[in-house]
Design a protein around this motif. Structure first.
Motif, PDB file in Angstrom:
ATOM      1  N   THR A  36       0.856  -1.189   0.000  1.00 25.43           N
ATOM      2  CA  THR A  36       0.000   0.000   0.000  1.00 25.43           C
ATOM      3  C   THR A  36       0.895   1.242   0.000  1.00 25.43           C
ATOM      4  O   THR A  36       2.081   1.164  -0.286  1.00 25.43           O
ATOM      5  N   GLY A  37       0.313   2.398   0.325  1.00 27.24           N
ATOM      6  CA  GLY A  37       1.083   3.648   0.323  1.00 27.24           C
ATOM      7  C   GLY A  37       0.938   4.363  -1.006  1.00 27.24           C
ATOM      8  O   GLY A  37       0.268   3.879  -1.927  1.00 27.24           O
ATOM      9  N   GLY A  38       1.577   5.498  -1.115  1.00 24.88           N
ATOM     10  CA  GLY A  38       1.451   6.307  -2.326  1.00 24.88           C
ATOM     11  C   GLY A  38       2.123   5.664  -3.523  1.00 24.88           C
ATOM     12  O   GLY A  38       1.642   5.776  -4.657  1.00 24.88           O
ATOM     13  N   THR A  39       3.223   4.960  -3.297  1.00 24.87           N
ATOM     14  CA  THR A  39       4.048   4.483  -4.410  1.00 24.87           C
ATOM     15  C   THR A  39       3.314   3.566  -5.395  1.00 24.87           C
ATOM     16  O   THR A  39       3.432   3.768  -6.600  1.00 24.87           O
ATOM     17  N   PRO A  40       2.585   2.532  -4.933  1.00 24.40           N
ATOM     18  CA  PRO A  40       2.020   1.591  -5.915  1.00 24.40           C
ATOM     19  C   PRO A  40       0.751   2.066  -6.606  1.00 24.40           C
ATOM     20  O   PRO A  40       0.252   1.377  -7.505  1.00 24.40           O
ATOM     21  N   LEU A  66       1.120  -6.828   2.612  1.00 25.51           N
ATOM     22  CA  LEU A  66       2.254  -6.772   3.537  1.00 25.51           C
ATOM     23  C   LEU A  66       1.864  -6.451   4.966  1.00 25.51           C
ATOM     24  O   LEU A  66       2.456  -6.990   5.912  1.00 25.51           O
ATOM     25  N   ILE A 133       9.386   1.459  -0.417  1.00 29.51           N
ATOM     26  CA  ILE A 133      10.461   1.591   0.568  1.00 29.51           C
ATOM     27  C   ILE A 133      10.215   2.872   1.369  1.00 29.51           C
ATOM     28  O   ILE A 133       9.833   3.904   0.804  1.00 29.51           O
ATOM     29  N   GLY A 134      10.378   2.788   2.670  1.00 29.87           N
ATOM     30  CA  GLY A 134      10.204   3.980   3.501  1.00 29.87           C
ATOM     31  C   GLY A 134      11.423   4.891   3.363  1.00 29.87           C
ATOM     32  O   GLY A 134      12.518   4.441   2.998  1.00 29.87           O
ATOM     33  N   HIS A 138      12.629   1.346   5.544  1.00 35.25           N
ATOM     34  CA  HIS A 138      11.781   0.206   5.931  1.00 35.25           C
ATOM     35  C   HIS A 138      11.155  -0.470   4.713  1.00 35.25           C
ATOM     36  O   HIS A 138      10.947   0.160   3.677  1.00 35.25           O
ATOM     37  N   ILE A 139      10.891  -1.760   4.857  1.00 35.89           N
ATOM     38  CA  ILE A 139      10.080  -2.505   3.887  1.00 35.89           C
ATOM     39  C   ILE A 139       8.945  -3.140   4.681  1.00 35.89           C
ATOM     40  O   ILE A 139       9.157  -3.602   5.798  1.00 35.89           O
ATOM     41  N   ALA A 140       7.738  -3.179   4.086  1.00 33.79           N
ATOM     42  CA  ALA A 140       6.523  -3.354   4.879  1.00 33.79           C
ATOM     43  C   ALA A 140       6.665  -2.374   6.043  1.00 33.79           C
ATOM     44  O   ALA A 140       7.116  -1.248   5.848  1.00 33.79           O
ATOM     45  N   PHE A 141       6.347  -2.748   7.279  1.00 38.54           N
ATOM     46  CA  PHE A 141       6.595  -1.817   8.389  1.00 38.54           C
ATOM     47  C   PHE A 141       7.758  -2.311   9.236  1.00 38.54           C
ATOM     48  O   PHE A 141       7.798  -2.104  10.448  1.00 38.54           O
ATOM     49  N   ARG A 167       0.311  12.534   5.802  1.00 42.81           N
ATOM     50  CA  ARG A 167      -0.382  13.080   4.620  1.00 42.81           C
ATOM     51  C   ARG A 167      -1.654  12.305   4.293  1.00 42.81           C
ATOM     52  O   ARG A 167      -2.549  12.833   3.641  1.00 42.81           O
ATOM     53  N   PHE A 168      -1.742  11.068   4.743  1.00 41.07           N
ATOM     54  CA  PHE A 168      -2.971  10.283   4.513  1.00 41.07           C
ATOM     55  C   PHE A 168      -4.012  10.525   5.618  1.00 41.07           C
ATOM     56  O   PHE A 168      -5.115   9.998   5.566  1.00 41.07           O
ATOM     57  N   LYS A 203      13.408   9.281  -1.245  1.00 45.63           N
ATOM     58  CA  LYS A 203      13.756   7.857  -1.138  1.00 45.63           C
ATOM     59  C   LYS A 203      15.212   7.599  -1.537  1.00 45.63           C
ATOM     60  O   LYS A 203      15.694   6.472  -1.443  1.00 45.63           O
TER      61      LYS A 203
HETATM   62  C1  F6R Z   1       3.011  -0.313   2.638  1.00 47.22           C
HETATM   63  C2  F6R Z   1       4.347  -0.586   3.118  1.00 47.22           C
HETATM   64  C3  F6R Z   1       5.364   0.488   3.301  1.00 47.22           C
HETATM   65  C4  F6R Z   1       5.434   1.499   2.164  1.00 47.22           C
HETATM   66  C5  F6R Z   1       6.438   2.584   2.501  1.00 47.22           C
HETATM   67  C6  F6R Z   1       6.489   3.666   1.438  1.00 47.22           C
HETATM   68  O1  F6R Z   1       2.269  -1.511   2.537  1.00 47.22           O
HETATM   69  O2  F6R Z   1       4.599  -1.696   3.397  1.00 47.22           O
HETATM   70  O3  F6R Z   1       6.639  -0.115   3.434  1.00 47.22           O
HETATM   71  O4  F6R Z   1       5.784   0.858   0.984  1.00 47.22           O
HETATM   72  O5  F6R Z   1       6.107   3.177   3.724  1.00 47.22           O
HETATM   73  O6  F6R Z   1       5.291   4.382   1.469  1.00 47.22           O
HETATM   74  P1  F6R Z   1       4.908   5.377   0.288  1.00 47.22           P
HETATM   75  O7  F6R Z   1       4.708   4.548  -0.916  1.00 47.22           O
HETATM   76  O8  F6R Z   1       3.616   6.011   0.743  1.00 47.22           O
HETATM   77  O9  F6R Z   1       6.017   6.341   0.158  1.00 47.22           O
END
Ligand code: F6R
Length: 243
Positions: A36-40, A66, A133-134, A138-141, A167-168, A203
């Motif tokens: 999830t998140g903005g990226t996908p 995830l 990627i955070g 981070h990957i997932a949390f 932001r969400f 990133k």
């Molecule tokens: C989401 C997840 C997180 C996001 C990461 C990047 O399921 O596992 O690792 O991929 O926080 O978030 P965005 O895409 O919003 O920059």
């Protein structure tokens, strides 16, 4: 570990979407690991368009996500279940019964996480895992410090992640949940193939540490270096520190 760099995220999304579409067409019973998140979001839009155009069907695909925030009410728009429904599942022909997202309201969190791992294992494991990627790597949390042998469990969000995700939540950091249920790093590494998307200058450092750094829990994504089939799809900004 392969890194592909594109001028724009739209070009990267198109290339990554092709990997998923070709894989689903080759194996209609494929198991996808989703993020999830903005990226996908852009990639999910490409998949939905391809589905509508009859280029791919998700009718017999199964998916495991995830992670999921802990404690958000079921109807909250930012639960990852609701995000997935809105951004992908409602827009493709997948059977929602075949889509799995951790239950962030489970009273027995350990039991929920163990059952999630077990269900994924029983299904045969993830064929292609999508990752973002955070900005802290981070990957997932799995935040910095997460052991590389970690499995699905409750994790606590770093302040940087709370700030990034505000932001969400109307920009209000106090509304961001402080913990989540998340696949572990070892769970992610079990996937047969991994596709990571990274877009934007915020990133760039995490991508550099993941790709070029010595694998270390300080950058959870650096664990991916040990996996035999990982490709990073980056825009130029995210790849800018790779040299
Ligand atoms: C989401 C997840 C997180 C996001 C990461 C990047 O399921 O596992 O690792 O991929 O926080 O978030 P965005 O895409 O919003 O920059």
């Amino acid at each position: 570990m392969k890194v592909e760099v594109f001028k724009t995220k739209e070009e990267a999304n198109a290339a990554a979407a092709k990997v998923f579409i070709d894989a689903v067409n080759a194996n209609p019973n494929i198991i996808l690991g989703l993020a999830t998140g903005g990226t996908p979001e852009g990639l999910y839009a490409v998949l939905a368009d391809a589905n509508k155009a009859g280029k791919v069907s998700f009718k017999t695909v199964r998916s495991w996500n995830l992670d999921e925030y802990v404690g958000l009410p079921k109807e909250h728009p930012e639960t990852y279940r609701n995000f997935m429904n809105r951004k992908l599942f409602d827009n493709i022909d997948i059977d929602k019964a075949n889509t799995h997202v951790l239950n962030g309201l489970a009273t027995d969190k350990e039991g929920e996480c163990a059952a999630y791992e077990a269900s994924l294992k029983a299904a045969g494991g993830v064929d292609i895992q999508l990752l973002g990627i955070g900005s802290d790597g981070h990957i997932a949390f799995n935040e910095p410090g997460s052991p590389f042998d970690s499995r699905t469990r409750e994790v606590f969000l770093e302040q940087q992640t709370i700030d990034d995700n505000a932001r969400f939540f109307d920009g209000d950091k106090s509304k961001v949940p402080t913990s989540a249920l998340s696949m572990g790093i070892a769970t992610i590494l079990d996937a047969k193939k991994i596709v990571l998307l990274a877009y934007g200058a915020n990133k760039a450092q995490a991508v550099r540490d993941a790709v070029k750094g010595t694998p270390d829990v300080k950058c959870p994504a650096s664990a991916l270096q040990s996996h035999p089939d990982v490709t990073f799809y980056c825009d130029e900004a995210a790849a800018s520190l790779l040299g």
